[in-house]
Design a protein around this motif. Structure first.
Motif, short mmCIF file in Angstrom:
data_model
loop_
_atom_site.label_atom_id
_atom_site.label_comp_id
_atom_site.label_asym_id
_atom_site.label_seq_id
_atom_site.Cartn_x
_atom_site.Cartn_y
_atom_site.Cartn_z
N CYS A 143 0.66 9.03 -3.83
CA CYS A 143 -0.14 7.92 -4.39
C CYS A 143 -1.29 7.58 -3.45
O CYS A 143 -2.43 7.42 -3.88
N LYS A 144 -1.00 7.48 -2.16
CA LYS A 144 -2.03 7.14 -1.17
C LYS A 144 -3.11 8.22 -1.11
O LYS A 144 -4.28 7.94 -0.86
N ASP A 167 -5.84 1.76 -3.05
CA ASP A 167 -4.90 1.40 -1.99
C ASP A 167 -5.63 0.72 -0.84
O ASP A 167 -5.09 -0.19 -0.20
N PHE A 172 2.82 0.96 -7.88
CA PHE A 172 2.78 2.35 -8.32
C PHE A 172 4.13 2.75 -8.92
O PHE A 172 4.18 3.50 -9.89
N LEU A 212 2.32 9.46 -9.22
CA LEU A 212 2.79 8.12 -8.87
C LEU A 212 4.28 8.09 -8.53
O LEU A 212 4.85 7.02 -8.33
N TYR A 260 -5.08 7.94 -4.74
CA TYR A 260 -5.67 6.64 -5.11
C TYR A 260 -6.11 5.88 -3.86
O TYR A 260 -5.68 4.77 -3.60
N GLU A 317 5.10 7.75 -2.72
CA GLU A 317 4.15 6.86 -2.07
C GLU A 317 3.03 7.61 -1.36
O GLU A 317 1.85 7.24 -1.45
N THR A 364 6.73 -2.49 -5.68
CA THR A 364 5.40 -1.93 -5.47
C THR A 364 4.84 -1.44 -6.80
O THR A 364 5.56 -0.83 -7.59
N CYS A 368 -0.05 1.46 -3.84
CA CYS A 368 0.75 2.45 -3.11
C CYS A 368 1.46 1.80 -1.93
O CYS A 368 2.56 2.18 -1.57
N THR A 369 0.82 0.81 -1.33
CA THR A 369 1.36 0.11 -0.17
C THR A 369 2.00 -1.20 -0.60
O THR A 369 1.38 -2.01 -1.29
#
Length: 332
Positions: free
Chosen positions: A120-121, A128, A278, A114, A124, A117, A276, A257-258
């Protein structure tokens, strides 16, 4: 160490076990109402929340019974009770120490997943994707939103903002796309869309809700706040809606993430999100997991120590009995 000091230390351990048992009983009664835990359990293998709740209740009651057993053993200097208590607390102590170590190690794992970004995408995708789908429609023609005057002012929107559609949904799962056609201001905005934008809205309604604005007359029959989430959020995205709502409420963030403009899953009228999600979740983990892990290791180590304290009480008690017997024998 004097036997009374040993007994006091064991009493403290008994209180800790009783407190842990009471906490498990409370968790067992509370968890059944938590949508977040229901979602997490279902995602982890379809485990019933009722099963987990029952397990926590039974485990809590057993721990409380063990605590009482240890209290009786220390008070009465009963070695059998103390042996059972010490053995069980030894196992608990080892588990708690292991949990503490795991929490400290998990901090780095969470930071790896995390802390970036793009990572994270990658890790997850479903959660996301749920955010992206919600952000794509919220406060647009596909999902008019209920934004109050204070929030409109905070975002610099006018009462009849050209590119924002206002309706009754405070969060995305309560969307009612029909308000785009039933509200005069929204309908005027829709009518002014160019051909491509209008086609995009119409295709969205056809593909997700089987409603064609150009030919169908009863919009509410096809799509309404009661069936919106089930029809629009499909596959893995639907499983995270409750989790995202909890995260937004807990960390005052939006998206995952976004990054997104609004609170999408809790209440758009809470104000502007602070970041954000995350990043906020990762910051919380980094700030707290080391502390929680250290506390768990300290408590677990003390529980392991109870074994030696109990042995001390039993040995001390045995020595006293021998001395007392020797005195009586000498008198004879």
């Amino acid at each position: 160490m004097p036997i009374n000091c040993l007994r006091i230390l064991v009493f403290v351990a008994c209180g800790t076990v009783l407190g842990a048992g009471a906490a498990l009983v409370w968790a067992g009664t509370a968890i059944s109402d938590q949508e977040l835990f229901k979602t997490m359990l279902e995602e982890s293998g379809g485990i019933s929340v009722d099963t987990v709740s029952l397990g926590l209740l039974i485990g809590g009651c057993c721990l409380m019974g063990v605590g009482v057993l240890g209290f009786v053993g220390a008070w009465k200097k009963n070695c059998l009770c103390l042996s059972v208590f010490a053995t069980i607390t030894l196992v608990i102590g080892v588990l708690v120490v292991a949990i503490g170590v795991a929490l400290i190690l998990a901090k780095d794992f969470v930071d790896e997943n995390l802390g970036d970004e793009e990572k994270c995408k990658e890790d997850y995708k479903d959660i996301d994707e749920a955010v992206i789908k919600a952000d794509r429609v919220f406060c647009n023609a596909e999902c008019p939103c209920d934004m109050n005057d204070d929030i409109k002012a905070e975002y610099g929107y006018s009462a009849n903002q050209e590119n924002i559609y206002f309706g009754s949904a405070k969060k995305v799962i309560n969307c009612n796309p029909c308000e785009t056609f039933s509200d005069a201001d929204n309908k005027a905005k829709y009518d002014e869309l160019d051909g491509n934008d209008r086609k995009e809205v119409n295709d969205y309604l056809k593909e997700n809700f089987e409603y064609d604005p150009e030919s169908d007359t009863d919009c509410e029959e096809k799509v309404n706040p009661d069936n919106y989430a089930d029809k629009y959020f499909t596959g893995g995205t639907k499983d995270y809606l409750d989790v995202l709502e909890w995260i937004e409420d807990e960390f005052k963030c939006s998206g995952f993430c976004t990054q997104t403009t609004y609170y999408l899953f809790s209440d758009v009228n809470k104000g502007k999100p602070e970041g954000t999600c995350f990043g906020e979740v990762n910051d919380w983990v980094q700030d707290n997991f080391t502390t929680y892990g250290a506390v768990a290791i300290a408590v677990g180590s003390y529980m392991v120590l109870v074994l030696f304290l109990s042995c001390g009480i039993c040995c001390n008690s045995g020595e006293r009995k021998k001395k007392k017997q020797q005195v009586e024998d000498n008198k004879k």
